[in-house]
Design an enzyme around this catalytic site. Structure first.
Site, mmCIF file in Angstrom:
data_model
loop_
_atom_site.group_PDB
_atom_site.id
_atom_site.type_symbol
_atom_site.label_atom_id
_atom_site.label_comp_id
_atom_site.label_asym_id
_atom_site.label_seq_id
_atom_site.Cartn_x
_atom_site.Cartn_y
_atom_site.Cartn_z
ATOM 1 C CG HIS A 1 -76.157 23.087 33.826
ATOM 2 N ND1 HIS A 1 -74.847 23.387 34.939
ATOM 3 C CD2 HIS A 1 -76.576 24.474 33.648
ATOM 4 C CE1 HIS A 1 -75.233 24.749 35.202
ATOM 5 N NE2 HIS A 1 -76.079 25.392 34.484
ATOM 6 C CG HIS B 1 -69.989 23.780 41.425
ATOM 7 N ND1 HIS B 1 -69.621 24.157 40.006
ATOM 8 C CD2 HIS B 1 -71.115 22.814 41.354
ATOM 9 C CE1 HIS B 1 -70.580 23.678 39.210
ATOM 10 N NE2 HIS B 1 -71.439 22.921 39.909
ATOM 11 C CD GLU C 1 -70.797 18.713 39.370
ATOM 12 O OE1 GLU C 1 -71.133 18.570 38.093
ATOM 13 O OE2 GLU C 1 -71.047 19.708 40.342
HETATM 14 ZN ZN LIG Z 1 -73.560 22.352 35.885
#
Ligand SMILES: [Zn+2]
Length: 274
Positions: free
Chosen positions: A60, A117, A136
């Site tokens: 992250h 996202h 992702e």
């Molecule tokens: Zn993230």
């Protein structure tokens, strides 16, 4: 059994807004602790299930979220940015038996997905690989598949878990919260969620050890990627990339010989767009 635990932050227990996952913001340091707790639960479970070696990758932002001094000492940590394979750094060694995604989120544009996202909330509206819409979880699972490693398990909200199952099939899911919008959810407490993560990781690794693990997610080659940017000027910048094809105002297309190359080209395009 060598296991890679790939951690993101938006799908960590209790997270519902950007302040909680953005360095320097109110509550961020609190959630670093909870993230480390979710990852530790996955480590404990993996070891109980038969893992002999564990590497954690902090995927992250800057890759410096996990509190290394509180991390279970049986694991090693890939920290920092920008590593060659980002959110699944380490996978390129090709000697991992399985991957566990901890704290993942739904793809861009999803309803009822906490902070949903794909890679960059400011730049990327959508991504397709070989015409399949990818979050992702998909980009990273496809890279793991390229190196011959299956994704065993994912933790996050119910939308992230459902999307991963839709794409990857048979993996274990742990819904640590039920999203009710982009920034609201009914959350389990970390204690309860981490109990579930530990039990599920144990089951996932044990299943793999007994020959019942999922198969690696492999992309057809060459890999054709399409990125839809949020703004025309972002696509203007990204289309300077060699061999990029401009499809329309906001979309570019690229062709990569394999998924390792596609992952890099995607990151370059998103980087240029910034
Ligand atoms: Zn993230």
């Amino acid at each position: 059994m060598k296991i890679l635990i790939a951690a993101d932050m938006e799908g960590i227990s209790g997270v519902t807004n950007w302040d909680q996952v953005t360095a320097g913001h109110f509550e961020y340091s609190r959630f670093q602790g909870i993230m480390t707790g979710d990852v530790n639960a996955a480590i404990r479970g993996s070891i109980k299930g038969g893992a002999s070696e564990i590497v954690v990758t902090d995927g992250h932002g800057s890759g410096t979220n996990i509190l290394i001094e509180k991390l279970d000492k049986r694991a090693r940590l890939n920290a920092g940015n920008t590593s060659p394979y980002a959110m699944v750094q380490g996978i390129e060694s090709g000697d991992f038996d399985g991957v566990i995604f901890v704290g993942y989120h739904a793809r861009s544009g999803s309803g009822n997905g906490i902070l949903a996202h794909t890679w960059s909330s400011k730049r990327v509206a959508n991504v397709w690989l070989n015409e399949v819409e990818m979050g992702e979880y998909g980009l990273n699972a496809a890279l793991c598949g390229h190196f011959g490693t299956p994704v065993l398990m994912i933790t996050g909200d119910q939308t992230a878990c459902t999307q991963a199952v839709d794409l990857l099939g048979d993996l274990i899911t742990v819904e640590v919260k039920q999203a009710t919008s982009f920034k609201s959810a009914e959350c389990l407490t970390p204690e309860v969620a981490q109990g579930m993560i530990q039990a599920s990781a144990k089951k996932a690794v044990k299943g793999l050890k007994n020959g019942k693990g999922p198969t690696p997610y492999k992309m057809r080659e060459p890999v054709i990627g399409v990125i839809e940017f949020r703004l025309v000027e972002m696509a203007d910048s990204a289309s300077r990339m060699p061999d990029a094809v401009r499809l329309d105002g906001t979309r570019i297309q690229f062709t990569a010989p394999d998924m390792a190359s596609a992952y890099t080209v995607f990151r370059v395009a998103v980087g240029l767009a910034g």
